[in-house]
Design a protein around this motif. Structure first.
Motif, short mmCIF file in Angstrom:
data_model
loop_
_atom_site.label_atom_id
_atom_site.label_comp_id
_atom_site.label_asym_id
_atom_site.label_seq_id
_atom_site.Cartn_x
_atom_site.Cartn_y
_atom_site.Cartn_z
N TYR A 116 0.85 -1.07 0.10
CA TYR A 116 -0.07 -0.03 -0.10
C TYR A 116 0.95 1.23 -0.10
CZ TYR A 116 -4.30 -2.74 0.53
OH TYR A 116 -5.21 -3.90 0.51
N ALA B 270 2.33 2.00 -3.37
CA ALA B 270 1.32 2.48 -4.22
C ALA B 270 1.15 4.05 -3.99
CB ALA B 270 0.03 1.63 -4.23
N GLU B 271 0.90 4.43 -2.77
CA GLU B 271 0.76 5.74 -2.27
C GLU B 271 1.85 6.60 -2.86
OE1 GLU B 271 -0.61 7.05 1.55
OE2 GLU B 271 -1.38 4.98 1.88
N TYR C 140 3.88 6.21 -5.25
CA TYR C 140 4.04 6.20 -6.72
C TYR C 140 2.82 7.48 -7.13
CZ TYR C 140 2.36 5.05 -11.54
OH TYR C 140 1.92 5.33 -12.99
N TRP C 141 1.57 7.14 -6.85
CA TRP C 141 0.45 8.21 -7.16
C TRP C 141 1.14 9.67 -6.54
CZ3 TRP C 141 -2.50 7.10 -11.07
CH2 TRP C 141 -2.44 5.90 -11.28
N GLY D 193 -11.49 5.78 -5.92
CA GLY D 193 -9.99 6.11 -6.78
C GLY D 193 -10.09 7.00 -7.70
N GLY E 40 -7.46 5.49 1.70
CA GLY E 40 -7.42 4.20 0.95
C GLY E 40 -8.58 3.68 0.90
N VAL F 271 -8.58 0.51 -10.03
CA VAL F 271 -8.13 0.87 -8.46
C VAL F 271 -8.14 -0.69 -7.86
CG1 VAL F 271 -10.48 1.33 -7.62
CG2 VAL F 271 -8.11 2.05 -6.72
N HIS G 24 -5.16 -2.49 -6.81
CA HIS G 24 -4.44 -1.99 -5.55
C HIS G 24 -4.68 -2.32 -4.14
CE1 HIS G 24 -1.77 0.94 -7.40
NE2 HIS G 24 -2.78 1.64 -8.26
N ASP H 66 3.74 0.70 -10.12
CA ASP H 66 2.70 1.57 -9.33
C ASP H 66 2.19 0.52 -8.04
OD1 ASP H 66 0.97 -0.73 -10.28
OD2 ASP H 66 -0.36 0.99 -11.39
N SER H 67 2.98 -0.76 -7.79
CA SER H 67 2.55 -1.66 -6.89
C SER H 67 1.05 -2.02 -6.73
CB SER H 67 2.79 -1.00 -5.43
OG SER H 67 2.51 -1.86 -4.45
N SER H 68 0.83 -2.77 -7.70
CA SER H 68 -0.53 -3.15 -7.96
C SER H 68 -0.56 -4.66 -8.64
CB SER H 68 -1.51 -2.25 -9.00
OG SER H 68 -0.86 -2.29 -10.63
#
Length: 222
Positions: A12, A15-16, A18-19, A68, A117, A136, A139, A179-181
């Motif tokens: 998690y 991903a945060e 990345y965004w 998302g 999240g 989304v 994620h 993007d860690s997904s």
């Protein structure tokens, strides 16, 4: 999926991270594929309009939730034109701040901007006619996705719908380190929906997307 996200926390937080680096633009939201936005919105609108309207079993149009939501691309072009009120939830505060200007005058019909999240987010019970969840679910871990869908079901008004629109892989679970997904195949998505106690009312593939990207499917759930 348990094995992939051995460390759920870093799944998690990566991903945060990345965004946080992504520019708050349509192109940023679509990973450089800003050009597909209209095709995407038109496909979504045709899909959604099958359910909306007056009459037996039809879904109402008072309130929708954009999960998302990013800067509000879907809110602006799909949800605000169809619903009286739209709420936005996203993990990145900067995107929600940008949404306030990006949505323009129609933005005054936004009910709530929620920075959270989805793994922790509890939508208000009985508030929404449509909960739109696009690009989304990758994620969320399997268990968190199942739990989130259960919470969404409780958040629906009578005849309400949860719509999941997302990439599907050809087989199995494909991780994206960038993007860690993850991207799941359709069979896995179906089984997670079933675990959440939802049924698929209708499903179709989004057409006319570039050949080199994943297939995208839309599922209407109740």
């Amino acid at each position: 999926m348990g094995d992939i996200a051995e460390n759920e926390t870093s799944f998690y937080s990566n991903a945060e991270g990345y965004w946080k680096e992504v520019p708050p633009t349509v192109d940023g939201m679509l990973g450089g594929y800003g050009s597909i936005s209209s095709i995407d919105i038109n496909g979504s609108k045709a899909f959604l309009q099958k359910f909306l309207g007056e009459g037996e079993g039809k879904t109402g149009t008072s309130c929708a939730l954009d999960c998302g939501a990013g800067i509000g691309r879907i809110t602006k072009r799909l949800l605000l034109p169809l619903f009286n009120t739209v709420d936005l939830v996203d993990v990145t505060q900067e995107f929600l701040d940008k949404a306030k200007t990006y949505l323009g005058d129609e933005g005054k019909r936004v009910g709530k901007y929620i920075c959270n999240g989805l793994q922790d987010f509890v939508p208000e019970t009985g508030r929404y006619d449509v909960i739109w969840i696009q690009w989304v679910i990758g994620h969320l871990t399997d268990d968190h996705l199942v739990e989130f869908l259960r919470r969404c079901q409780k958040a629906l008004r009578p005849n309400g719908l949860v719509v999941v629109k997302d990439n599907v892989s050809y087989e199995g679970v494909v991780p994206d380190e960038v993007d860690s997904s993850v991207c799941r195949d359709l069979e896995i998505v179906h089984s997670l929906v079933g675990r959440a106690g939802l049924r698929i009312v209708y499903e179709e593939q989004q057409m006319n997307f570039p050949k080199e990207i994943y297939q995208v499917h839309m599922l209407a759930l109740r």
